[in-house]
Write an enzyme that holds these catalytic residues in place. Sequence first.
Site, PDB file in Angstrom:
ATOM      1  N   ASN A 305       0.858  -1.192   0.000  1.00 36.77           N
ATOM      2  CA  ASN A 305       0.000   0.000   0.000  1.00 36.77           C
ATOM      3  C   ASN A 305       0.883   1.226   0.000  1.00 36.77           C
ATOM      4  OD1 ASN A 305      -1.051   2.290   2.048  1.00 36.77           O
ATOM      5  ND2 ASN A 305      -2.733   1.547   0.773  1.00 36.77           N
ATOM      6  N   VAL A 331      -3.856   1.191  -3.619  1.00 42.65           N
ATOM      7  CA  VAL A 331      -4.235   2.422  -2.931  1.00 42.65           C
ATOM      8  C   VAL A 331      -5.586   2.171  -2.284  1.00 42.65           C
ATOM      9  CG1 VAL A 331      -4.710   4.879  -3.192  1.00 42.65           C
ATOM     10  CG2 VAL A 331      -2.970   3.802  -4.613  1.00 42.65           C
ATOM     11  N   GLU A 332      -5.770   2.689  -1.078  1.00 44.37           N
ATOM     12  CA  GLU A 332      -6.962   2.348  -0.311  1.00 44.37           C
ATOM     13  C   GLU A 332      -8.265   2.729  -0.998  1.00 44.37           C
ATOM     14  OE1 GLU A 332      -5.040   5.897   1.987  1.00 44.37           O
ATOM     15  OE2 GLU A 332      -4.373   4.215   0.755  1.00 44.37           O
ATOM     16  N   LEU A 333      -8.210   3.669  -1.931  1.00 51.72           N
ATOM     17  CA  LEU A 333      -9.424   4.087  -2.620  1.00 51.72           C
ATOM     18  C   LEU A 333      -9.923   3.042  -3.613  1.00 51.72           C
ATOM     19  CD1 LEU A 333      -8.396   6.751  -1.354  1.00 51.72           C
ATOM     20  CD2 LEU A 333      -9.236   7.932  -3.372  1.00 51.72           C
ATOM     21  N   GLY A 334      -9.125   2.016  -3.915  1.00 52.36           N
ATOM     22  CA  GLY A 334      -9.598   0.935  -4.773  1.00 52.36           C
ATOM     23  C   GLY A 334      -8.668   0.461  -5.872  1.00 52.36           C
TER      24      GLY A 334
END
Length: 532
Positions: A305, A331-334
């Site tokens: 990440n 990335v945490e958004l997808g």
Amino acid sequence: MSNATLKKRTGPVPILTADEAVRLIPDSATVAFSGAGGGIVEATAVIEALADRYHKEQQPSGLTYLHTTGLGDRADRGMSPIAIAGLCAKAIGGHWGQSPRMSELAETNQIEAYCFPQGVITQLFRSTAAGHPGILSHVGLGSFVDPRQQGGKLNERTTKELVRLMEIDGKEWLFYPSIKPDVAIIRGTTADTDGYITMEDEPTFLDVLSIAQATKNSGGIVIVQVQRMVQARSQHPKTIKIPGFLVDAVVVVPEQMQTYQTESNRYMSGDLLAVQGGIEPLQLTERKIIARRALMEAFPGAVANLGVGISDGVGYVAAEEGVGEALTFTVELGPIGGTPAKGIIFGATISPRAVLDQPYQFDFYDGGGLDVSFLSFAEMDQAGNVNVHKFNGKIMGVGGFIDIAQNSKKVVFSGTFTAGGLSVQVNDGKVDIAKEGRFRKIVPALADISFNGVEAAQNGKEVIFITERAVFQLTARGLMLCEIAPGIDLQRDILDLLAFEPLISPELKLMDARLFQEEPMGLKQEWNAATV
């Protein structure tokens, strides 16, 4: 057109102007917003119309804002236009720093303010949609979100305890209650005349589907901003992201930007594959030194990440070294794979391999799926605690930091040794501190804890702290200095700037000389040899 009429429609979706759409928002409503920094999936026109209406009419009033991550450009965009006392009474956000005017409302006690982990909020939307009372999660234990600390409250005005500590079979959990939105303000790319929404030009999906489902199942209204309209049933069903029965009104904005910086970057939307090596390398500064050293903590095949801030340079260094395809950046958004963007459009990715809905990305993170994470720090202390959410009186929020740092197998924290005017030069492979920063970022003890180093050490987590002049490792006894940069004086440039005496490794060594050279480090050859 009344709200009741909108909810019961059987014909084409109503197409409203942004000004008409915000008139559907009643006083005291809880409003859920999609969006991420730099204008990603942000319904900008609707947000601006809401601000305009309040300035003219002082309505609606007393709203509660609910958003998963930070919206804005760290200045006047995003949530900043609607950062108005009276319009807003309370806000629950995963990140605040992208919209500093919202932070200022909280810092000056003009609104109630909470910060929950980004993953928790995005999963709460899904939980609310399913009619659950909330979620039980280990995410946030030992941090400022834990009710034994601040319970996620950001100021003195905020007194109600929302987060509860619970014990099940001898194990501690945090209970986060579901929050029912009355209105959703979200964005897509294309709507058909029945209200079915696709997101083909968006860099990511975020949690728009979960927000729409949570709002609709709570009896609320879903407003979707899009760029264009097409005939019903003219789009492939597998491209539909939000079904029409969830949508109450569409606002068409032909000039809708993909991000604040791009009209329609097809590399970011995943339509085109960028030429390998086509990304411009970073200049040799302290940021590149730190990103290079951080990348050395990865390995071929790792799922990683990338966090916002100084850590976002790791993806660019990996591309320069030719190892970007040897590990998988997420990335945490997808987005999964590709090269994560940096700066205010962090969250977009250049040529991603896949894009998931944000809640599912966090399911993987929270379950321990990440091999290594690269995160930035604002402050850290001698016990290895890290603060990113509130410092120098400024509220920033955590975003996905807690979910990622708490659950990744290895965590690499990056940041400069000091801040505020720091000037670093690299000459002949050596680091020269031309001007020291005014602010000390490594302190004896933190008052605000985003990452609990004591608990991480007790659990045996591997944690590395990287600066431009030194590398520390977390041990059971606290921080241990393991490496220093060539040209750095141990006493003058490190120890004299610490208000405590750190542990020093008996095997203290110089940081790798390749970090301080203009040419690539040759990681591709090393990694290829390691996999033979």
